[in-house]
Write a protein that holds these residues in place. Structure first.
Motif, short mmCIF file in Angstrom:
data_model
loop_
_atom_site.label_atom_id
_atom_site.label_comp_id
_atom_site.label_asym_id
_atom_site.label_seq_id
_atom_site.Cartn_x
_atom_site.Cartn_y
_atom_site.Cartn_z
N ASP A 60 -51.98 0.31 119.82
CA ASP A 60 -51.76 -1.04 120.34
C ASP A 60 -51.00 -1.00 121.66
OD1 ASP A 60 -53.08 -2.14 118.16
OD2 ASP A 60 -51.23 -2.60 117.08
N ASP A 61 -50.00 -0.13 121.74
CA ASP A 61 -49.21 0.00 122.96
C ASP A 61 -50.09 0.48 124.12
OD1 ASP A 61 -46.73 -0.16 124.40
OD2 ASP A 61 -46.64 2.03 124.29
N LEU A 62 -50.96 1.44 123.85
CA LEU A 62 -51.88 1.95 124.86
C LEU A 62 -52.78 0.82 125.36
CD1 LEU A 62 -53.33 4.12 126.53
CD2 LEU A 62 -54.70 4.62 124.48
N PHE A 63 -53.32 0.03 124.45
CA PHE A 63 -54.19 -1.08 124.83
C PHE A 63 -53.44 -2.07 125.72
CE2 PHE A 63 -55.76 -5.41 124.00
CZ PHE A 63 -57.01 -5.29 124.55
N MET A 64 -52.21 -2.42 125.34
CA MET A 64 -51.42 -3.36 126.12
C MET A 64 -51.10 -2.78 127.51
SD MET A 64 -51.33 -6.03 124.32
CE MET A 64 -50.18 -6.96 125.31
N LEU A 65 -50.82 -1.49 127.57
CA LEU A 65 -50.57 -0.82 128.85
C LEU A 65 -51.81 -0.89 129.73
CD1 LEU A 65 -48.72 0.96 130.63
CD2 LEU A 65 -49.60 2.94 129.36
N GLN A 66 -52.97 -0.61 129.17
CA GLN A 66 -54.22 -0.67 129.93
C GLN A 66 -54.48 -2.08 130.45
OE1 GLN A 66 -56.62 1.00 126.79
NE2 GLN A 66 -56.82 2.96 127.86
N VAL A 67 -54.23 -3.09 129.65
CA VAL A 67 -54.43 -4.48 130.07
C VAL A 67 -53.46 -4.83 131.20
CG1 VAL A 67 -54.22 -6.90 129.36
CG2 VAL A 67 -55.40 -5.26 127.87
N ARG A 68 -52.18 -4.49 131.03
CA ARG A 68 -51.19 -4.79 132.07
C ARG A 68 -51.55 -4.12 133.39
NH1 ARG A 68 -47.42 -3.10 128.38
NH2 ARG A 68 -46.69 -1.48 129.82
#
Length: 74
Positions: free
Chosen positions: A7-15
């Motif tokens: 989930d953290d990776l996904f949020m990092l990619q979105v940001r």
């Protein structure tokens, strides 16, 4: 409860996608094309351990350096 790594990776990619879009003055489609062509989300995943402990501004600079090594200039 904190985010798991996925989930953290996904949020990092979105940001970082949104930051790149604004910084490079690109539309969603243009930015998506760059991210896909140069496999930036895979690069972010590969660099996750490094990227998730530094700020987004430093991460986007790293991505721009990565793009330069691939022959792409912003």
């Amino acid at each position: 409860m904190g985010l798991n790594q996925s989930d953290d990776l996904f949020m990092l990619q979105v940001r970082l996608f949104r930051l790149a879009q604004a910084r490079w003055d690109k539309t969603v489609d243009e930015c998506e094309q760059i991210f896909n062509e140069y496999q930036i989300n895979e690069y972010i995943k590969t660099c996750y351990e490094f990227f998730h402990v530094q700020g987004d501004e430093a991460d986007i600079i790293e991505i721009e350096e990565y793009l330069k090594t691939k022959g792409f200039s912003i």
